[in-house]
Write an enzyme that holds these catalytic residues in place. Structure first.
Site, PDB file in Angstrom:
ATOM      1  N   SER A 111       0.856  -1.173   0.000  1.00 34.18           N
ATOM      2  CA  SER A 111       0.000   0.000   0.000  1.00 34.18           C
ATOM      3  C   SER A 111       0.891   1.221   0.000  1.00 34.18           C
ATOM      4  CB  SER A 111      -0.874  -0.022   1.246  1.00 34.18           C
ATOM      5  OG  SER A 111      -1.689   1.121   1.245  1.00 34.18           O
ATOM      6  N   HIS A 125      -2.182   7.142  -4.894  1.00 34.22           N
ATOM      7  CA  HIS A 125      -2.326   5.991  -4.013  1.00 34.22           C
ATOM      8  C   HIS A 125      -2.330   4.733  -4.869  1.00 34.22           C
ATOM      9  CE1 HIS A 125      -5.528   3.050  -2.716  1.00 34.22           C
ATOM     10  NE2 HIS A 125      -4.682   2.925  -1.725  1.00 34.22           N
ATOM     11  N   TYR A 175      -2.096  -3.187  -3.808  1.00 30.79           N
ATOM     12  CA  TYR A 175      -2.396  -4.498  -4.386  1.00 30.79           C
ATOM     13  C   TYR A 175      -2.301  -5.523  -3.278  1.00 30.79           C
ATOM     14  CZ  TYR A 175      -2.308  -1.913  -8.628  1.00 30.79           C
ATOM     15  OH  TYR A 175      -2.612  -0.974  -9.572  1.00 30.79           O
ATOM     16  N   GLY A 185      -4.232  -3.963  13.177  1.00 36.90           N
ATOM     17  CA  GLY A 185      -2.976  -3.620  12.506  1.00 36.90           C
ATOM     18  C   GLY A 185      -2.258  -2.515  13.276  1.00 36.90           C
ATOM     19  N   ARG A 186      -1.062  -2.177  12.815  1.00 34.09           N
ATOM     20  CA  ARG A 186      -0.285  -1.162  13.512  1.00 34.09           C
ATOM     21  C   ARG A 186      -0.775   0.213  13.105  1.00 34.09           C
ATOM     22  NH1 ARG A 186       4.762   1.298  11.932  1.00 34.09           N
ATOM     23  NH2 ARG A 186       5.849   2.158  13.756  1.00 34.09           N
ATOM     24  N   ILE A 187      -1.192   0.965  14.101  1.00 34.41           N
ATOM     25  CA  ILE A 187      -1.884   2.225  13.844  1.00 34.41           C
ATOM     26  C   ILE A 187      -1.047   3.199  13.014  1.00 34.41           C
ATOM     27  CG2 ILE A 187      -1.190   3.216  16.083  1.00 34.41           C
ATOM     28  CD1 ILE A 187      -4.544   3.667  14.428  1.00 34.41           C
ATOM     29  N   SER A 229       1.186   2.581  10.853  1.00 32.73           N
ATOM     30  CA  SER A 229       1.297   2.141   9.460  1.00 32.73           C
ATOM     31  C   SER A 229      -0.022   2.330   8.717  1.00 32.73           C
ATOM     32  CB  SER A 229       1.733   0.676   9.400  1.00 32.73           C
ATOM     33  OG  SER A 229       3.005   0.536   9.996  1.00 32.73           O
TER      34      SER A 229
END
Lengths: 310, 310
Positions: free
Chosen positions: A99, A113, A116, A269-271, A273
C-alpha cells in the site's frame, strides 16, 4: 517459482513493488526512506517505509504487510461475510499486500495511491482448506489542480496494464474506482480516479497475480513523471491553501470511508502504518466556495462529474 | 413558559446558549462570527456561526439545529434502535441542540467542545405519541499541553452545575466522558475529559432540561478564562507542531468515532455545519514519540490514564 504457494508469491510481489517504488521515489526526491518493521500481536506483521518532508514529497509511505490469524466477528462484518462462519466453523485469514500513498510538496503535483493485495479465508482446523480467496487493488490520482494531460497519462498506463489480462478490465475498474473513491457526504470524488477492483476471483489466482503485477509495475511510470514535471512549478499562498483544503478531503475519505483503513483498525494492525496514508498537513475552512471559472472551480467540477480520460 | 412544548423550550435553550457563547467569544477575541442559516431537505434546519482566524481563536463554531422528519433505517441503526420500528410502525424524529467547538490559536490554550440536545422519536401517523425521548450532552477539554489548574477549574464548574440536579451526576458523567471521548485505536483519551451523558430520560423532562441549562451556563465561565489566561503565552515552532499533531487526533476522533458527527452524516445534515468541529489546521507525522519527561510526554501520560480533577 511454481512450487511456491500463492501466499508466498503474492508476498514476493508486494516486497518487489515496495523496493521498486522506494528506489524510484528516493532517486527523484533526494531524501531517504526510514524503515520500521512491526509485528501484529495476532500474527504476522509488516515493513513500513516513510519519507517525510523531502525535496519533492511532503510525505511518502510505502507499506508491506503480511498478516494472518483468527478471524474476528467485526472483521467478518467489515468484509460483509458475517454468515460464512455458520457454514465453516472457526476461520482464519491471511492477507498480504503493498500500500502506498505519496503526497508531493508542490500543489501542482498530484497525490497518488496504489494498493495491491491477496486475501485468503481458511478453516481454522484445516488451514489448507481455502474457503475464500481474492485479489484486490488499484491506483488513483488526487490532484489539487487539474492537469488534463496528467490525468490522461495516468489512466492510459493503467489501461495498458489491464489490457494484458482482459480488455474489459480497464473500463470496468475505472468505473469501480469512480464509485469507490467517492465522498458521498460531499457529493464529490476524491480525485480523478484510476482503477479499483476488489474480491476478484473470476480467473485462476495465477492469472490475477499476473494482472496485479502488470498494474503494480505501471505505477512508477504512470505517476512519478508527473511529480518530476511539477516539482518546480511556481506557486503561492493561494495554491498552498487550496492544496491543504484538498488534503482535508483526503483525510475525510480515509477516515470515513476507506475499507483498507477501517479493516486495518478492526483487525488490530499497527496504527502508525495504517494512518501513514494521511497527509503531513491538512486544513478545514468553513464553507469554501471557489470563484467561478477559477482553476480551483475546474477541479471541483471534474470531481462532481467523473470524466473519461482515455 | 409551561404552556410551551418541550421541543420549543429545548430549542429556546439552544438558541440562548448560542447567543451567550458567541457574545463572550466575540468580546474576548475581537473578531465577529459569520452566521449562516441552512435548511435540511427532509425537514428543519439550523443556524451556524463560525469565527475563523481571529485574535484568540483559530476556529470557533457554534451551531444550533432543529431537525425533524422521517426516521431512516441507517439512522435507527446509528441510534442502536433498529427494532423499535417493528413495534410502532413508521417513525418520525425531532432533534434540537447546540453544538460548539472552539480551537484557540495559542498551543497553551485548550480546545473545548460542548453540546446539549433534546431528541424525540414519535409515531409517524400520530406525532404527539412520543415513543422515545431523551436529553444528551456534555462538555470536554482537549489541551495540547496539560495545565492542571485549568483541568481542575473546568471540571469543578461542571461538577457544581451537575450538583444542582443530582450529586451522583458529576462522578457518573465524568466517567462516561472518559469512556466516550476515547481513541480506542490509539489507546488514549481525546483530552482531559469533562462530562458526557446520552439517552438521559430517568427524570422528568422538565428536570433534565433544567440540568442541561445549568451545564450549558457553566461552559463560558469554565472555559473562556483559560483562553484569556493563555492567549499571550509565548510559544515557538515546537509547541505549534505539537498542537497541530494533537489536532490530527481531534480529527481522527470526530471522523472515526463521534456519534454526533456520524448521526449528522447519516441524517442528511448540512455537511459544512457538521464538520465545523474540525480544526482549521492539522498534522500527521509518522510515529512521533515525545521525549521522556517533556511537557508533551506529560500530556500523553494523562491521556493514557484519565485522572480525577476534583
Amino acid at each position: 517459482m511454481s512450487s511456491q504457494s500463492m501466499r508466498q508469491r503474492a508476498e514476493a510481489l508486494a516486497r518487489q513493488t515496495q523496493d521498486t517504488i522506494c528506489a524510484a521515489v528516493e532517486k527523484l526526491d533526494g531524501a531517504r526512506f526510514r524503515e520500521d518493521s512491526w509485528q501484529r500481536p495476532g500474527g504476522g506483521g509488516g515493513d513500513s517505509r516513510v519519507l517525510q518532508d523531502g525535496g519533492v514529497f511532503e510525505k511518502a509511505g510505502v507499506n508491506v504487510s503480511v498478516v494472518y490469524g483468527a478471524v474476528s466477528a467485526p472483521m467478518l462484518a467489515a468484509l460483509e461475510l458475517a454468515t460464512i462462519a455458520d457454514e465453516h466453523g472457526e476461520l482464519a485469514f491471511f492477507a498480504t499486500g503493498i500500500s502506498t500513498v505519496l503526497h508531493p510538496q508542490n500543489p501542482h503535483a498530484p497525490t497518488a495511491h496504489a494498493n495491491y493485495r491477496y486475501f485468503e479465508i481458511v478453516r481454522h482446523d484445516e488451514p489448507t482448506q481455502i474457503v475464500r480467496w481474492w485479489f484486490g487493488g488499484g491506483a488513483d490520482l488526487t490532484p489539487s489542480y487539474l492537469v488534463e494531460d496528467d490525468a490522461r497519462h495516468f489512466h492510459r498506463l493503467h489501461q495498458q496494464a489491464c489490457e494484458h489480462t482482459d480488455a474489459s478490465y480497464y473500463p470496468r475498474f475505472k468505473r469501480w474506482c469512480d464509485e469507490y473513491f467517492r465522498l458521498h457526504h460531499r457529493a464529490e470524488a476524491r480525485g480523478i480516479g484510476g482503477i479499483f477492483f476488489d474480491r476478484l476471483d473470476e480467473r485462476p489466482a495465477e492469472a490475477l497475480l499476473t494482472h496485479c503485477r502488470h498494474c503494480a509495475e505501471a505505477f512508477v511510470p504512470a505517476y512519478l513523471p508527473l511529480c518530476e514535471a511539477h516539482a518546480a512549478d511556481p506557486f503561492g499562498e493561494r495554491e498552498r491553501r487550496w492544496q491543504q483544503l484538498r488534503r482535508g478531503r483526503y483525510v475525510e475519505f480515509n477516515l470515513l470511508h476507506d475499507r483498507g483503513t477501517l479493516f486495518g483498525l478492526h483487525s488490530g494492525g499497527r496504527i502508525e502504518s495504517i494512518l501513514m496514508s494521511l497527509p503531513l498537513t491538512a486544513r478545514w475552512e468553513y464553507d469554501v466556495v471557489p470563484e467561478p471559472h477559477s482553476p480551483e472551480a475546474a477541479l471541483v467540477e471534474v470531481l462532481r462529474e467523473p470524466r473519461d480520460w482515455v
